[in-house]
Design a protein around this motif. Structure first.
Motif, PDB file in Angstrom:
ATOM      1  N   ALA A  57      10.265   3.492 -13.084  1.00 14.52           N
ATOM      2  CA  ALA A  57       8.819   3.400 -12.572  1.00 14.52           C
ATOM      3  C   ALA A  57       7.611   3.497 -13.455  1.00 14.52           C
ATOM      4  N   ASN A  58       7.967   4.633 -14.475  1.00 11.37           N
ATOM      5  CA  ASN A  58       6.978   4.583 -15.547  1.00 11.37           C
ATOM      6  C   ASN A  58       7.513   4.477 -16.957  1.00 11.37           C
ATOM      7  N   SER A  59       6.596   4.062 -17.818  1.00  7.59           N
ATOM      8  CA  SER A  59       7.209   4.207 -19.112  1.00  7.59           C
ATOM      9  C   SER A  59       6.094   4.686 -20.133  1.00  7.59           C
ATOM     10  N   TRP A  60       6.247   5.022 -21.344  1.00  6.53           N
ATOM     11  CA  TRP A  60       5.212   5.385 -22.176  1.00  6.53           C
ATOM     12  C   TRP A  60       5.569   4.821 -23.719  1.00  6.53           C
ATOM     13  N   PRO A  61       4.574   4.676 -24.488  1.00  8.17           N
ATOM     14  CA  PRO A  61       4.811   4.187 -25.783  1.00  8.17           C
ATOM     15  C   PRO A  61       5.659   5.361 -26.736  1.00  8.17           C
ATOM     16  N   HIS A  62       6.485   4.629 -27.604  1.00 12.05           N
ATOM     17  CA  HIS A  62       7.418   5.689 -28.012  1.00 12.05           C
ATOM     18  C   HIS A  62       7.539   5.174 -29.389  1.00 12.05           C
ATOM     19  N   TRP A  63       8.087   6.029 -30.372  1.00 14.15           N
ATOM     20  CA  TRP A  63       8.636   5.647 -31.696  1.00 14.15           C
ATOM     21  C   TRP A  63      10.099   6.311 -31.735  1.00 14.15           C
ATOM     22  N   TRP A  64      10.813   5.725 -32.510  1.00 12.80           N
ATOM     23  CA  TRP A  64      12.106   6.196 -32.896  1.00 12.80           C
ATOM     24  C   TRP A  64      12.822   5.435 -34.025  1.00 12.80           C
ATOM     25  N   VAL A  65      14.155   5.943 -34.441  1.00 13.86           N
ATOM     26  CA  VAL A  65      14.502   5.388 -35.632  1.00 13.86           C
ATOM     27  C   VAL A  65      15.874   4.726 -35.074  1.00 13.86           C
ATOM     28  N   ARG A  66      15.956   3.405 -35.587  1.00 13.64           N
ATOM     29  CA  ARG A  66      17.325   2.686 -35.805  1.00 13.64           C
ATOM     30  C   ARG A  66      18.008   2.442 -37.004  1.00 13.64           C
ATOM     31  N   THR A  67      19.127   2.916 -37.375  1.00 12.64           N
ATOM     32  CA  THR A  67      19.852   2.622 -38.193  1.00 12.64           C
ATOM     33  C   THR A  67      21.142   1.998 -37.903  1.00 12.64           C
ATOM     34  N   GLY A  68      21.285   0.644 -38.604  1.00 16.10           N
ATOM     35  CA  GLY A  68      22.268  -0.182 -37.975  1.00 16.10           C
ATOM     36  C   GLY A  68      22.239  -0.540 -36.672  1.00 16.10           C
ATOM     37  N   GLU A  69      23.221  -0.322 -35.720  1.00 12.05           N
ATOM     38  CA  GLU A  69      23.153  -0.592 -34.103  1.00 12.05           C
ATOM     39  C   GLU A  69      22.935   0.871 -33.478  1.00 12.05           C
ATOM     40  N   LEU A  70      22.643   1.875 -34.256  1.00  7.84           N
ATOM     41  CA  LEU A  70      22.182   3.281 -33.714  1.00  7.84           C
ATOM     42  C   LEU A  70      21.048   3.353 -33.378  1.00  7.84           C
ATOM     43  N   LEU A  71      20.657   4.037 -32.319  1.00  5.24           N
ATOM     44  CA  LEU A  71      19.167   4.582 -32.051  1.00  5.24           C
ATOM     45  C   LEU A  71      19.298   6.056 -32.253  1.00  5.24           C
ATOM     46  N   VAL A  72      18.238   6.677 -32.941  1.00  4.61           N
ATOM     47  CA  VAL A  72      18.081   8.040 -33.165  1.00  4.61           C
ATOM     48  C   VAL A  72      16.813   8.488 -32.936  1.00  4.61           C
ATOM     49  N   ASP A  73      16.826   9.379 -31.794  1.00  5.02           N
ATOM     50  CA  ASP A  73      15.218   9.828 -31.206  1.00  5.02           C
ATOM     51  C   ASP A  73      15.457  11.536 -31.176  1.00  5.02           C
ATOM     52  N   VAL A  74      14.414  11.904 -32.129  1.00  3.96           N
ATOM     53  CA  VAL A  74      14.428  13.351 -32.323  1.00  3.96           C
ATOM     54  C   VAL A  74      13.409  14.024 -31.447  1.00  3.96           C
ATOM     55  N   THR A  75      12.666  13.224 -30.797  1.00  2.00           N
ATOM     56  CA  THR A  75      11.641  13.975 -29.645  1.00  2.00           C
ATOM     57  C   THR A  75      11.945  13.192 -28.293  1.00  2.00           C
ATOM     58  N   ALA A  76      13.026  13.157 -27.828  1.00  2.00           N
ATOM     59  CA  ALA A  76      13.231  12.041 -26.575  1.00  2.00           C
ATOM     60  C   ALA A  76      12.796  13.538 -25.494  1.00  2.00           C
ATOM     61  N   ASP A  77      13.090  14.677 -25.469  1.00  2.00           N
ATOM     62  CA  ASP A  77      12.820  15.644 -24.407  1.00  2.00           C
ATOM     63  C   ASP A  77      11.366  15.867 -23.924  1.00  2.00           C
ATOM     64  N   GLN A  78      10.251  15.011 -24.942  1.00  2.00           N
ATOM     65  CA  GLN A  78       8.878  15.330 -24.712  1.00  2.00           C
ATOM     66  C   GLN A  78       8.731  14.468 -23.298  1.00  2.00           C
ATOM     67  N   PHE A  79       9.765  13.694 -22.731  1.00  2.00           N
ATOM     68  CA  PHE A  79       9.439  13.094 -21.423  1.00  2.00           C
ATOM     69  C   PHE A  79      10.253  13.815 -20.436  1.00  2.00           C
ATOM     70  N   ASP A  80       9.416  13.707 -19.210  1.00  2.00           N
ATOM     71  CA  ASP A  80      10.344  14.177 -17.799  1.00  2.00           C
ATOM     72  C   ASP A  80      11.444  13.432 -17.502  1.00  2.00           C
ATOM     73  N   GLY A  81      12.459  14.350 -17.360  1.00  2.00           N
ATOM     74  CA  GLY A  81      13.982  13.831 -16.977  1.00  2.00           C
ATOM     75  C   GLY A  81      14.645  13.440 -18.320  1.00  2.00           C
ATOM     76  N   GLU A  82      14.286  13.775 -19.571  1.00  2.00           N
ATOM     77  CA  GLU A  82      15.213  13.736 -20.483  1.00  2.00           C
ATOM     78  C   GLU A  82      15.231  15.092 -21.241  1.00  2.00           C
ATOM     79  N   ASP A  83      16.908  15.427 -21.133  1.00  2.00           N
ATOM     80  CA  ASP A  83      16.930  16.985 -21.172  1.00  2.00           C
ATOM     81  C   ASP A  83      17.318  16.982 -22.865  1.00  2.00           C
ATOM     82  N   GLU A  84      17.817  16.153 -23.510  1.00  2.00           N
ATOM     83  CA  GLU A  84      18.260  16.243 -24.841  1.00  2.00           C
ATOM     84  C   GLU A  84      16.954  15.912 -25.633  1.00  2.00           C
ATOM     85  N   GLY A  85      17.071  17.084 -26.797  1.00  5.56           N
ATOM     86  CA  GLY A  85      16.040  16.919 -27.689  1.00  5.56           C
ATOM     87  C   GLY A  85      16.272  15.850 -28.925  1.00  5.56           C
ATOM     88  N   ILE A  86      17.584  15.489 -28.988  1.00  5.01           N
ATOM     89  CA  ILE A  86      18.045  14.608 -29.881  1.00  5.01           C
ATOM     90  C   ILE A  86      19.062  13.570 -29.353  1.00  5.01           C
TER      91      ILE A  86
END
Length: 107
Positions: A57-86
């Motif tokens: 329903a909602n989205s926010w601008p965001h930045w993360w890292v991609r290495t090969g086919e992997l996504l790495v996000d170390v600030t994911a828990d700043q958003f409602d509904g995301e419990d994992e910090g990494i």
């Protein structure tokens, strides 16, 4: 050092500056993580996109890292509904992170 251990190091760095969860620190955290990865010979792109709520329903601008086919996000828990910090996983399986085509590689 594993990818998750490197991500944890970047997370600790950003928590010191922005708190926990690190609201508004995604670009700086991604730059720091990319530098740590590059020091270890790992190619890393800093990616711009949108982070979507589970219901999309909602989205926010965001930045993360991609290495090969992997996504790495170390600030994911700043958003409602995301419990994992990494979050580390295959980009194709993490559908709440949507790239908008903007990315850069630190040199």
């Amino acid at each position: 050092m594993t990818l998750h251990e490197i991500a944890s190091k970047a997370r600790k760095y950003i928590e010191r500056k922005y708190g926990n969860p690190p609201h508004g620190g995604c670009l700086e955290a991604s730059k720091h993580l990319a530098r740590l990865l590059r020091k270890r010979g790992v190619q890393a792109k800093i990616v711009r996109g949108e982070f979507f709520e589970r219901e999309r329903a909602n989205s926010w601008p965001h930045w993360w890292v991609r290495t090969g086919e992997l996504l790495v996000d170390v600030t994911a828990d700043q958003f409602d509904g995301e419990d994992e910090g990494i979050v580390v996983g295959p980009s194709k399986d993490l559908r709440r992170w949507v790239e908008d085509g903007g990315c850069f590689i630190l040199r």
